[in-house]
Design an enzyme around this catalytic site. Sequence first.
Site, PDB file in Angstrom:
ATOM      1  N   ILE A  22     -19.913  -1.643  -1.023  1.00 25.77           N
ATOM      2  CA  ILE A  22     -19.277  -2.378   0.074  1.00 25.77           C
ATOM      3  C   ILE A  22     -18.921  -1.367   1.168  1.00 25.77           C
ATOM      4  CG2 ILE A  22     -17.343  -3.884   0.716  1.00 25.77           C
ATOM      5  CD1 ILE A  22     -19.210  -5.183  -1.395  1.00 25.77           C
ATOM      6  N   THR A  62     -16.962   0.335   3.234  1.00 30.92           N
ATOM      7  CA  THR A  62     -15.580   0.708   3.584  1.00 30.92           C
ATOM      8  C   THR A  62     -15.485   2.234   3.476  1.00 30.92           C
ATOM      9  OG1 THR A  62     -14.736   0.694   1.318  1.00 30.92           O
ATOM     10  CG2 THR A  62     -14.663  -1.413   2.497  1.00 30.92           C
ATOM     11  N   ASN A  81      -5.991  -4.854  -5.913  1.00 25.83           N
ATOM     12  CA  ASN A  81      -7.142  -4.325  -5.177  1.00 25.83           C
ATOM     13  C   ASN A  81      -7.063  -2.808  -4.985  1.00 25.83           C
ATOM     14  OD1 ASN A  81      -9.309  -4.473  -2.897  1.00 25.83           O
ATOM     15  ND2 ASN A  81      -7.520  -3.635  -1.864  1.00 25.83           N
ATOM     16  N   TYR A 123     -13.808   6.703 -12.973  1.00 25.70           N
ATOM     17  CA  TYR A 123     -13.690   5.491 -12.135  1.00 25.70           C
ATOM     18  C   TYR A 123     -14.285   4.281 -12.855  1.00 25.70           C
ATOM     19  CZ  TYR A 123     -14.408   2.360  -8.114  1.00 25.70           C
ATOM     20  OH  TYR A 123     -14.432   1.275  -7.266  1.00 25.70           O
ATOM     21  N   ASP A 149       0.854  -1.201   0.000  1.00 25.70           N
ATOM     22  CA  ASP A 149       0.000   0.000   0.000  1.00 25.70           C
ATOM     23  C   ASP A 149       0.884   1.242   0.000  1.00 25.70           C
ATOM     24  OD1 ASP A 149      -2.191   1.983   0.808  1.00 25.70           O
ATOM     25  OD2 ASP A 149      -3.295   0.128   1.076  1.00 25.70           O
ATOM     26  N   LYS A 185     -12.390   0.846 -14.278  1.00 26.24           N
ATOM     27  CA  LYS A 185     -12.755  -0.514 -13.854  1.00 26.24           C
ATOM     28  C   LYS A 185     -13.153  -1.371 -15.053  1.00 26.24           C
ATOM     29  CE  LYS A 185     -12.070  -0.100  -9.433  1.00 26.24           C
ATOM     30  NZ  LYS A 185     -11.065  -0.943  -8.752  1.00 26.24           N
ATOM     31  N   ASP A 210       3.398   2.102  -4.609  1.00 24.05           N
ATOM     32  CA  ASP A 210       2.437   2.936  -5.340  1.00 24.05           C
ATOM     33  C   ASP A 210       2.173   2.183  -6.639  1.00 24.05           C
ATOM     34  OD1 ASP A 210       1.141   4.653  -7.046  1.00 24.05           O
ATOM     35  OD2 ASP A 210       2.445   6.373  -6.662  1.00 24.05           O
TER      36      ASP A 210
HETATM   37  N1  LIG Z   1     -16.248   0.068  -1.352  1.00 17.21           N
HETATM   38  C1  LIG Z   1     -17.012  -0.105  -2.400  1.00 17.21           C
HETATM   39  O1  LIG Z   1     -18.228   0.152  -2.385  1.00 17.21           O
HETATM   40  C2  LIG Z   1     -16.436  -0.678  -3.670  1.00 17.21           C
HETATM   41  C3  LIG Z   1     -17.316  -1.007  -4.704  1.00 17.21           C
HETATM   42  C4  LIG Z   1     -16.811  -1.564  -5.866  1.00 17.21           C
HETATM   43  C5  LIG Z   1     -15.445  -1.781  -6.006  1.00 17.21           C
HETATM   44  N2  LIG Z   1     -14.614  -1.433  -4.989  1.00 17.21           N
HETATM   45  C6  LIG Z   1     -13.190  -1.707  -5.182  1.00 17.21           C
HETATM   46  O2  LIG Z   1     -12.726  -2.518  -4.118  1.00 17.21           O
HETATM   47  C7  LIG Z   1     -11.323  -2.300  -3.924  1.00 17.21           C
HETATM   48  C8  LIG Z   1     -11.022  -2.053  -2.459  1.00 17.21           C
HETATM   49  O3  LIG Z   1     -11.589  -0.824  -2.056  1.00 17.21           O
HETATM   50  P1  LIG Z   1     -12.072  -0.541  -0.565  1.00 17.21           P
HETATM   51  O4  LIG Z   1     -13.546  -0.519  -0.592  1.00 17.21           O
HETATM   52  O5  LIG Z   1     -11.375  -1.448   0.382  1.00 17.21           O
HETATM   53  O6  LIG Z   1     -11.557   0.971  -0.409  1.00 17.21           O
HETATM   54  P2  LIG Z   1     -10.456   1.683   0.514  1.00 17.21           P
HETATM   55  O7  LIG Z   1     -10.408   3.084   0.037  1.00 17.21           O
HETATM   56  O8  LIG Z   1     -10.720   1.422   1.941  1.00 17.21           O
HETATM   57  O9  LIG Z   1      -9.095   0.931   0.138  1.00 17.21           O
HETATM   58  C9  LIG Z   1      -8.330   1.246  -0.984  1.00 17.21           C
HETATM   59  C10 LIG Z   1      -6.875   1.035  -0.634  1.00 17.21           C
HETATM   60  O10 LIG Z   1      -6.074   1.294  -1.808  1.00 17.21           O
HETATM   61  C11 LIG Z   1      -4.943   2.044  -1.404  1.00 17.21           C
HETATM   62  N3  LIG Z   1      -4.389   2.799  -2.532  1.00 17.21           N
HETATM   63  C12 LIG Z   1      -4.927   3.883  -3.160  1.00 17.21           C
HETATM   64  N4  LIG Z   1      -4.097   4.326  -4.109  1.00 17.21           N
HETATM   65  C13 LIG Z   1      -3.000   3.510  -4.094  1.00 17.21           C
HETATM   66  C14 LIG Z   1      -1.803   3.450  -4.843  1.00 17.21           C
HETATM   67  N5  LIG Z   1      -1.524   4.342  -5.821  1.00 17.21           N
HETATM   68  N6  LIG Z   1      -0.906   2.462  -4.576  1.00 17.21           N
HETATM   69  C15 LIG Z   1      -1.168   1.574  -3.588  1.00 17.21           C
HETATM   70  N7  LIG Z   1      -2.270   1.588  -2.827  1.00 17.21           N
HETATM   71  C16 LIG Z   1      -3.181   2.547  -3.083  1.00 17.21           C
HETATM   72  C17 LIG Z   1      -5.455   2.945  -0.292  1.00 17.21           C
HETATM   73  O11 LIG Z   1      -4.390   3.469   0.465  1.00 17.21           O
HETATM   74  C18 LIG Z   1      -6.366   1.989   0.464  1.00 17.21           C
HETATM   75  O12 LIG Z   1      -5.652   1.269   1.449  1.00 17.21           O
HETATM   76  C19 LIG Z   1     -10.968  -1.140  -4.846  1.00 17.21           C
HETATM   77  O13 LIG Z   1     -10.422  -1.640  -6.055  1.00 17.21           O
HETATM   78  C20 LIG Z   1     -12.301  -0.489  -5.123  1.00 17.21           C
HETATM   79  O14 LIG Z   1     -12.307   0.251  -6.318  1.00 17.21           O
HETATM   80  C21 LIG Z   1     -15.062  -0.889  -3.841  1.00 17.21           C
END
Ligand SMILES: NC(=O)c1ccc[n+]([C@@H]2O[C@H](COP(=O)([O-])OP(=O)(O)OC[C@H]3O[C@@H](n4cnc5c(N)ncnc54)[C@H](O)[C@@H]3O)[C@@H](O)[C@H]2O)c1
Length: 249
Positions: free
Chosen positions: A187, A189, A89, A154, A36, A158, A62
Amino acid sequence: MRLNGKVALITGAARGQGECEAKLFSAEGATVVVADVLSTLGEKVAQDISSGGGKATFVKLDVSSEKDWVLAIQHTLDKFKALNVLVNNASIYRTTTIENTSMEEWDDVISTNARGAFLGTKYVIPAMRKANGGSIINICSTTGIVGSSRGGAYGASKAAVRILTKHAAIQHASEGIRVNSISPGSIDTEMIAENIGTPQGRAASIKRIPAGRIGTAEDVAYGALFLASDESSFITGSDLLIDGGMTAQ
Ligand SMILES: NC(=O)c1ccc[n+]([C@@H]2O[C@H](COP(=O)([O-])OP(=O)(O)OC[C@H]3O[C@@H](n4cnc5c(N)ncnc54)[C@H](O)[C@@H]3O)[C@@H](O)[C@H]2O)c1
């Protein structure tokens, strides 16, 4: 112990779904690389796993940086000798409408979400080939499948990763490297706190979900666990919807 003996690198694992996957994969026997940009939180996830008896390390990565990917994969191979599972992720979420999206925001979203998954896939392939196979899991989104009244960059990022998954699956199936995606709906979060942070916002989101609730990080992590394990050995190029039925209607 569904992942016994496997080494898994999970990006964006400092919090949210990535953290949940790191802990679940470890509980199922995997050695986990928590990757991360958030060092303090990421170190803590690795520490939590280690103090619970699991094997984990944190690496600052990154995902949009080619140099970081090369170093993270080399570090994993030096430390654990193999890399069997990659979960792409990490991601950033923006809800700006297309008309109001700046070039800078578009590039930020595409380079983290789409370039990140591309680079991860590109650089993990040689390590997986050496291990005679592996599993890559790309976390996409229902917004990469259906349109919405907000956002654009976004969803486009995806959708790019969803189709990249299928190309990679075809190019590496004969080597035992499987590539699948997961498309989560809403989800619970930090990522969607602006959508579900108020009772009205949460109610409006739930109204669109036939299952009648917002998903949890565990809901997605169990899907990722299945795709990471040998139980899914004949599954490649697929997209697993984890959305409470939202896109079925
Ligand atoms: N939460 C939702 O409703 C939802 C819905 C559909 C898809 N998603 C996808 O699920 C996955 C997880 O998301 P989440 O809900 O846990 O969100 P989150 O924001 O809690 O976690 C995302 C993580 O990615 C890290 N990150 C961001 N940019 C980065 C980079 N350049 N390099 C490394 N790390 C980086 C952040 O620091 C964070 O820890 C993501 O791909 C998100 O797009 C989430």
